[in-house]
Scaffold this active site. Structure first.
Site, PDB file in Angstrom:
ATOM      1  N   GLY A   1       0.770  -1.242   0.000  1.00 26.14           N
ATOM      2  CA  GLY A   1       0.000   0.000   0.000  1.00 26.14           C
ATOM      3  C   GLY A   1       0.797   1.284   0.000  1.00 26.14           C
TER       4      GLY A   1
ATOM      5  N   GLU B   1       4.150  -6.685   1.732  1.00 25.06           N
ATOM      6  CA  GLU B   1       3.668  -7.053   0.382  1.00 25.06           C
ATOM      7  C   GLU B   1       3.594  -5.828  -0.519  1.00 25.06           C
ATOM      8  OE1 GLU B   1      -0.281  -8.334   1.183  1.00 25.06           O
ATOM      9  OE2 GLU B   1       0.328 -10.162   2.187  1.00 25.06           O
ATOM     10  N   PRO B   2       4.684  -5.126  -0.728  1.00 29.60           N
ATOM     11  CA  PRO B   2       4.601  -3.918  -1.547  1.00 29.60           C
ATOM     12  C   PRO B   2       4.554  -4.247  -3.036  1.00 29.60           C
ATOM     13  CG  PRO B   2       6.866  -4.297  -0.890  1.00 29.60           C
ATOM     14  CD  PRO B   2       6.055  -5.408  -0.279  1.00 29.60           C
ATOM     15  N   GLY B   3       3.760  -3.513  -3.768  1.00 29.29           N
ATOM     16  CA  GLY B   3       3.722  -3.648  -5.214  1.00 29.29           C
ATOM     17  C   GLY B   3       4.163  -2.341  -5.850  1.00 29.29           C
ATOM     18  N   ARG B   4       3.242  -1.376  -5.824  1.00 29.41           N
ATOM     19  CA  ARG B   4       3.451  -0.103  -6.510  1.00 29.41           C
ATOM     20  C   ARG B   4       4.769   0.579  -6.144  1.00 29.41           C
ATOM     21  NH1 ARG B   4      -1.054   3.045  -7.859  1.00 29.41           N
ATOM     22  NH2 ARG B   4      -2.124   1.898  -6.213  1.00 29.41           N
TER      23      ARG B   4
ATOM     24  N   ARG C   1      -5.476   3.497 -15.712  1.00 31.27           N
ATOM     25  CA  ARG C   1      -5.579   4.167 -14.405  1.00 31.27           C
ATOM     26  C   ARG C   1      -6.264   5.540 -14.469  1.00 31.27           C
ATOM     27  NH1 ARG C   1      -2.090   5.471 -11.301  1.00 31.27           N
ATOM     28  NH2 ARG C   1      -3.113   4.672  -9.451  1.00 31.27           N
TER      29      ARG C   1
ATOM     30  N   TYR D   1      -9.473   5.473 -12.197  1.00 29.97           N
ATOM     31  CA  TYR D   1      -9.327   6.085 -10.862  1.00 29.97           C
ATOM     32  C   TYR D   1      -9.108   7.591 -10.924  1.00 29.97           C
ATOM     33  CZ  TYR D   1      -7.647   1.227 -10.287  1.00 29.97           C
ATOM     34  OH  TYR D   1      -7.476  -0.129 -10.336  1.00 29.97           O
TER      35      TYR D   1
ATOM     36  N   CYS E   1     -12.980   4.640 -28.543  1.00 33.61           N
ATOM     37  CA  CYS E   1     -14.241   5.344 -28.732  1.00 33.61           C
ATOM     38  C   CYS E   1     -15.006   5.530 -27.429  1.00 33.61           C
ATOM     39  CB  CYS E   1     -15.075   4.594 -29.753  1.00 33.61           C
ATOM     40  SG  CYS E   1     -14.150   4.379 -31.265  1.00 33.61           S
ATOM     41  N   GLU E   2     -14.403   6.222 -26.493  1.00 34.46           N
ATOM     42  CA  GLU E   2     -15.059   6.552 -25.224  1.00 34.46           C
ATOM     43  C   GLU E   2     -14.458   7.858 -24.731  1.00 34.46           C
ATOM     44  OE1 GLU E   2     -15.727   3.853 -22.145  1.00 34.46           O
ATOM     45  OE2 GLU E   2     -15.525   2.062 -23.385  1.00 34.46           O
TER      46      GLU E   2
END
Ligand code: LLP
Length: 449
Positions: A265, A299-302, A338, A342, A370-371
């Site tokens: 996190g 448990e780091p990811g980012r 992302r 978000y 196309c959005e």
């Protein structure tokens, strides 16, 4: 009252120079433009095309070592399990694995990827709220280090499976501490109304029950309160204080406990957010859990991989709308989702020295999908850019390629790793054959085209 038109220009954005200064692996060369480590991004685009994800091996190592040093410096006995979901590229996993990282996995695919990259089963932790029977069987057959169970129902399932296979599962209970990590609603996980973990009030009884079950060795407790945490350590401290309380309860009942999994996190500065340091996290762990005499896990990811990657894209066209200038890139929301998902802010830098120095005026940076949601940035200060000119989306190493799709039948982008002045393709751009070839006709339509 009329709604005010959205501002053309987002005033407070950091300048190109500020963005560069905060990212040591990126430099601007007077002739070659932006370099990642020693490799010109323009050279990569020329050789591999765009869009392309580019990862810096040196940054991965530097960050892993900084985190490990912070934990050690705080006097913690700690194991780092990289949250594989953030970036599953084989070369990225291999770099981190070689540094000593274990893996936090959430699926059979991630378990296979971690093993393929040389991370041993004894360094693998299985997290996730819905592990299937098939996945648990594989985890037990591989005898992975730990399974973080998220419910009484799952614990019953693990016990039954492990017993039938003649195995003993090392299980930790993931506790939902009911704290608000203050992050985007879609990535907060530690509130009682989230789907994650076991309610704090039920955790002690469940731990005791687990200790009585066949096929299970209770080894600890775990938590993960959310992702992209940038607002200080208060939420972490609150969650860890609850874990400490639980450890006391477990010990008071005479039950065994060997370790605490502190989750991931830790946030990174995408724009100019105050970045919490690994030292601050280590300090929070030490202050709340340090007195228990138990090793901890992270448990780091980012934090490990986010700043190590950029998404390299070309301008397809620049168009002037009624009131706004649009830069349409060949990367889209199917590549980097992302911003659409978000409202995430990613730095965007022009790659050529000319464009870097040219006058910047507000532009909306959009993809060809196309959005309207296929918008990377609104009112971003950028120079005029011609078709074919390159831009780099920053901090795209985490939750970038892994979240991409083939929406609008756009093939998955290539992935490249740089190391000093070398680079190599570490995942091929998906071919049209690979993308379209898996389609089948039902037998009754076999004569159709
Ligand atoms: N452990 C568990 C159990 C998790 O669910 C996660 C992330 C992590 C560790 C790693 O968290 P990190 O250190 O990376 O914050 N796609 C979103 C982020 C989703 C995070 C999901 N779980 C984004 O792009 O911001």
């Amino acid at each position: 009252m009329a709604t005010p038109a959205p501002a053309l220009f987002a005033e407070a954005d950091p300048s190109f120079t500020d963005l560069l200064a905060a990212r040591p692996a990126l430099t601007l060369h007077a002739h070659d433009g932006l370099l990642l480590e020693g490799v010109a991004l323009a050279r990569i685009a020329e050789a591999v095309g765009s869009p392309t994800w580019v990862y810096s091996a040196g940054t991965l190592r530097r960050r892993y070592r900084a985190l490990a040093a912070a934990l050690k410096g705080a006097g913690l006995e700690a194991e780092i399990h990289y949250a594989v979901k953030a970036n599953t590229n084989r070369a990225v996993l291999a770099v981190l694995g070689a540094e000593g990282a274990g893996a936090d996995i959430v699926s059979e695919g991630e378990l296979r990827a971690a093993r393929q990259a040389g991370i041993s089963a004894s360094h693998i932790v299985f997290s996730g709220v819905g592990k299937s029977e098939r996945e648990l069987r594989l985890a037990l057959a591989e005898d992975i280090h730990q399974i973080n169970a998220e419910s009484a129902e799952e614990i019953a399932m693990i016990s039954a499976l492990a017993s039938s296979l003649g195995r003993t599962a090392r299980v930790a209970i993931r506790v939902n501490p009911d704290v608000d990590a203050g992050t985007h609603a879609k990535i907060t996980t530690g509130k009682s109304d989230n789907k994650f973990g076991v309610a704090f009030d039920d955790a002690l009884a469940l731990y005791a029950h687990m200790a009585s079950l066949p096929g299970i060795q209770p080894v600890g407790i775990a938590t993960h309160i959310g992702s992209q945490i940038t607002n200080g350590m208060a939420a972490y401290r609150a969650a860890y204080a609850r874990l400490a309380e639980l450890v006391h309860g477990i010990r008071a009942r005479g039950l065994p406990i060997q370790r605490i999994d502190c989750g991931g996190g830790l946030g990174i500065p995408y724009r100019d957010e105050p970045a919490p340091s690994p030292e601050a996290l280590a300090g929070a762990i030490k202050a709340t859990l340090g007195g228990l005499g138990l090793p901890v896990m992270l448990e780091p990811g980012r934090w490990l991989v986010g700043p190590a990657g950029v998404l390299l894209a070309s301008i397809v066209i620049q168009k002037q709308g009624a009131s706004r200038r649009f830069l349409v890139t060949d990367a889209a929301m199917n590549d980097l989702v992302r911003p659409a998902m978000y409202e995430a802010w990613h730095g965007i830098l022009p790659v050529s020295p000319r464009a870097f120095a040219a006058e910047a005026t507000p532009a909306d940076v959009v993809g060809p999908v196309c959005e309207s949601g296929d918008t990377f940035a609104r009112g971003r200060a950028l120079p005029l850019l011609k078709p074919g000119e390159l831009v780099a989306f920053l901090d795209a190493g985490a939750y970038g390629a892994v979240m991409s799709s083939t929406y609008n039948l756009r093939p998955l982008a290539a992935e490249v790793m740089v190391e000093g002045d070398r680079f190599a393709v570490v995942r091929d751009r998906q071919s049209y054959d690979a993308m379209l070839g898996a389609g089948r006709l039902p037998s009754w339509m076999e004569n159709a085209p």
